[in-house]
Design an enzyme around this catalytic site. Structure first.
Site, PDB file in Angstrom:
ATOM      1  N   HIS A   1       3.473   2.605  15.843  1.00 12.77           N
ATOM      2  CA  HIS A   1       3.592   1.623  14.753  1.00 12.77           C
ATOM      3  C   HIS A   1       2.249   1.000  14.377  1.00 12.77           C
ATOM      4  CE1 HIS A   1       3.791  -1.455  17.948  1.00 12.77           C
ATOM      5  NE2 HIS A   1       3.497  -2.339  17.016  1.00 12.77           N
TER       6      HIS A   1
ATOM      7  N   GLU B   1      -1.922 -10.256  24.918  1.00 13.81           N
ATOM      8  CA  GLU B   1      -0.560 -10.743  24.650  1.00 13.81           C
ATOM      9  C   GLU B   1      -0.232 -11.862  25.624  1.00 13.81           C
ATOM     10  OE1 GLU B   1       2.275  -7.537  22.957  1.00 13.81           O
ATOM     11  OE2 GLU B   1       1.389  -6.678  24.751  1.00 13.81           O
TER      12      GLU B   1
ATOM     13  N   HIS C   1      -1.642   3.163  20.842  1.00 10.40           N
ATOM     14  CA  HIS C   1      -2.181   2.213  19.852  1.00 10.40           C
ATOM     15  C   HIS C   1      -3.712   2.095  19.922  1.00 10.40           C
ATOM     16  CE1 HIS C   1       1.941   1.248  19.600  1.00 10.40           C
ATOM     17  NE2 HIS C   1       1.998   0.223  20.408  1.00 10.40           N
TER      18      HIS C   1
ATOM     19  N   LYS D   1       0.228  -0.339  10.440  1.00 15.61           N
ATOM     20  CA  LYS D   1      -0.222  -1.722  10.217  1.00 15.61           C
ATOM     21  C   LYS D   1      -1.316  -1.769   9.161  1.00 15.61           C
ATOM     22  CE  LYS D   1       0.647  -3.712  14.787  1.00 15.61           C
ATOM     23  NZ  LYS D   1       0.905  -5.137  14.813  1.00 15.61           N
TER      24      LYS D   1
ATOM     25  N   SER E   1      28.677   3.401  23.204  1.00 16.64           N
ATOM     26  CA  SER E   1      29.704   2.357  23.301  1.00 16.64           C
ATOM     27  C   SER E   1      29.937   1.699  21.952  1.00 16.64           C
ATOM     28  CB  SER E   1      29.255   1.307  24.310  1.00 16.64           C
ATOM     29  OG  SER E   1      28.016   0.793  23.883  1.00 16.64           O
TER      30      SER E   1
ATOM     31  N   ASP F   1       1.663   2.319  27.885  1.00 17.23           N
ATOM     32  CA  ASP F   1       2.370   1.548  26.854  1.00 17.23           C
ATOM     33  C   ASP F   1       1.507   1.343  25.605  1.00 17.23           C
ATOM     34  OD1 ASP F   1       4.490   0.025  25.803  1.00 17.23           O
ATOM     35  OD2 ASP F   1       3.603  -1.849  26.513  1.00 17.23           O
TER      36      ASP F   1
HETATM   37  C1  BG6 Z   1       4.583  -1.869  21.763  1.00 19.64           C
HETATM   38  C2  BG6 Z   1       4.532  -2.067  23.253  1.00 19.64           C
HETATM   39  O1  BG6 Z   1       4.358  -0.521  21.433  1.00 19.64           O
HETATM   40  O2  BG6 Z   1       3.589  -2.674  21.134  1.00 19.64           O
HETATM   41  C3  BG6 Z   1       4.697  -3.538  23.603  1.00 19.64           C
HETATM   42  O3  BG6 Z   1       5.563  -1.313  23.858  1.00 19.64           O
HETATM   43  C4  BG6 Z   1       3.709  -4.379  22.835  1.00 19.64           C
HETATM   44  O4  BG6 Z   1       4.544  -3.741  24.999  1.00 19.64           O
HETATM   45  C5  BG6 Z   1       3.776  -4.053  21.353  1.00 19.64           C
HETATM   46  O5  BG6 Z   1       4.056  -5.740  23.061  1.00 19.64           O
HETATM   47  C6  BG6 Z   1       2.717  -4.808  20.579  1.00 19.64           C
HETATM   48  O6  BG6 Z   1       2.878  -4.559  19.216  1.00 19.64           O
HETATM   49  P1  BG6 Z   1       2.425  -5.622  18.142  1.00 19.64           P
HETATM   50  O7  BG6 Z   1       2.745  -5.003  16.827  1.00 19.64           O
HETATM   51  O8  BG6 Z   1       3.218  -6.870  18.412  1.00 19.64           O
HETATM   52  O9  BG6 Z   1       0.960  -5.850  18.358  1.00 19.64           O
END
Ligand code: BG6
Length: 480
Positions: free
Chosen positions: A179, A217, A241, A183, A58, A236
């Site tokens: 990601h 979190e 991670h 870090k 879109s 997730d």
């Molecule tokens: C993401 C998850 O990969 O990492 C999220 O999908 C999570 O649910 C996030 O909140 C946390 O990343 P960070 O960098 O804020 O610790």
């Protein structure tokens, strides 16, 4: 449907620098929250000068530019020149990710570019279709792709996805983003372990009592109900991670600082983790989760999980590795606590806390490495108190992981990406507990999850709750 495609793979030479950046899902959440800010940072800090092409169903070029400006403003990005450069360089291809015509239009837009970097910021269910269309349209030739986690939904789908992608792209052109690997404090785990000599003699089953990783979190799932309700905490953040963090903590010294050497050692750790069984985990869901938009009224998805891993290796046999993570917990903080064994005798006749000696690696929101110990209290009695020695502390912001990772992928540097074997080994660890059939315990938002979380602890261990803000002593004034 993508037309049938030739079974030919397109391979870059590892030194080729990408010459265009394409992102699918340009109007989506990931582009807004991560990709635009990362591109702007790359332009400002690293002279990133590739053409940038957004693909979405879109909108038009003007609305995409406006979205980019809005994203940068929301992220507090204030460099006007970089913002202008990003919007000037933006191009737009409108169309569906499943329509070959979209990809033919993309090939035309790519012009002379021969080594595009395609970022698939779209649901994993579409990866196969997108990859097929990239190939048929000629957009895959000489290209690299970046794909997001979770990579697949379980071991079988991850294996199938890898096969599909490998029909078109060689492994060294596939960049699976996690990601956490970008870090700074996560990289520091490896650095601190192997740049110092004092840790290695302690880093084993003889000296370490347990390892605990908490990713807490305070936020709820907010507007991510649809995604989260198909995912849950294990898919997730644990499969990716947190198992990455485990592998970096537990791996053997690599033969060198190359991505291959480090990946090999990480793979070995994941391969030696015993696949989880229901008795190793406790799942929880915060009260109110089912009222979230996009979440099923009878959802059995976990927003919290506590679990115990067994690493069947020479170094770690018998040492429990605990993971605890969840949404709506009391604080937002991620840390690793490596608890050391107690001395063999209590020489001073005092009841000593069993968790007085430890290493703490704080990964967020601030970054620190500290050592917990008992030190004598001043006075006649040989009695101690817990102290924490701070080895390093950074409260400032790090280079955002997505900036680092997109920059690395554009140079073909795989060091901070998850390889096929590693992703599959991680799925193998969690595969047995993904069916959502283990009991689900409810917890109040703002608590440390369901009380049953203690059931995964052994040897009298306890959960260590990370604090929101570490107390960091002011730097002592130098002596005159
Ligand atoms: C993401 C998850 O990969 O990492 C999220 O999908 C999570 O649910 C996030 O909140 C946390 O990343 P960070 O960098 O804020 O610790």
């Amino acid at each position: 449907m993508a037309p049938a495609r030739p079974r030919v793979r397109s391979v870059t030479q590892s030194g080729d620098r990408s010459d265009a950046f394409v992102f699918f899902g340009a109007t989506g959440d990931l582009a807004y929250k991560q990709i635009f800010p990362a591109l702007a940072d790359l332009i400002r800090d690293e002279g990133f000068d590739l053409p940038i092409i957004g693909v979405a169903r879109s909108g038009d070029l003007e609305s995409l530019k406006e979205r980019a400006r809005q994203s940068l403003a929301d992220h507090g990005f204030s460099d006007a020149a970089a913002t202008q450069a990003l919007t000037d360089r933006l191009r737009y291809v409108k169309g569906s990710d499943e329509d070959i015509e979209t990809f033919r239009a993309l090939r035309r837009e790519l012009g002379k570019a021969r080594h595009p970097l395609h970022y698939l910021a779209v649901p994993p269910a579409l990866f196969g279709e997108v990859v097929g269309c990239l190939q048929v349209s000629g957009c895959a030739a000489g290209a690299r792709i970046i794909v997001e986690k979770p990579f697949g939904r379980d071991l079988a789908s991850s294996v199938a996805l890898n096969e599909t992608i490998h029909e078109v792209f060689a492994e060294h052109d596939v960049f699976r983003i996690d990601h956490y690997l970008g870090k700074e404090p996560v990289q520091n785990l490896v650095y601190f372990r192997f740049a110092n000599s004092f840790l290695e003699p302690l880093w084993n089953r003889d000296q370490v009592a347990s390892v605990q990783i908490s990713m807490s979190e305070a936020i709820d799932v907010a507007d991510r109900g649809v995604f989260y309700d198909q995912t849950g905490a294990i898919r997730d953040v644990v499969q990716n991670h947190l198992l990455q963090v485990v592998s970096l903590l537990a791996m053997e010294p690599p033969s060198g600082h190359t991505s291959v050497a480090i990946r090999n050692e990480k793979n070995k750790v994941l391969e030696s983790i015993r696949p989880l069984v229901p008795a190793d985990i406790v799942r929880g869901q915060y009260q109110g989760y089912r009222d979230t938009k996009g979440v099923a009224a009878d959802s059995s998805i976990e927003t919290f999980v506590a679990l115990r891993l067994h690493i069947d290796s020479w170094r770690w046999a018998g040492v429990p590795f605990y993971i605890r993570t969840g949404k709506c917990l009391p604080v937002t903080a991620t840390e690793v606590l490596v608890e050391m064994k107690r001395p063999p005798q209590s020489l001073f006749g005092e009841a000593q806390p069993r968790d007085a000696d430890y290493f703490r690696f704080r990964l967020s929101p601030d970054m620190s490495i500290s050592l917990g110990a008992l030190a004598k209290k001043p006075g006649e009695a040989m009695a101690g108190e817990p102290v924490e020695l701070l080895a390093s502390h950074e409260s400032g912001s790090e280079r955002p992981p997505y900036q680092r990772l997109i920059g690395d992928a554009s140079r073909g540097d795989q060091s901070l990406f998850a390889g096929e074997e590693l992703v599959e080994a991680a799925w193998r660890v969690v595969d047995g507990v993904l069916d959502g059939k283990t009991p689900l315990h409810f917890y109040e938002p703002g608590t440390w999850g369901p009380p049953e979380a203690v059931d995964v602890l052994v040897h009298g261990d306890r959960w260590h709750d990370p604090v929101e803000k570490l107390r960091v002593p002011a730097t002592a004034a130098p002596h005159d």
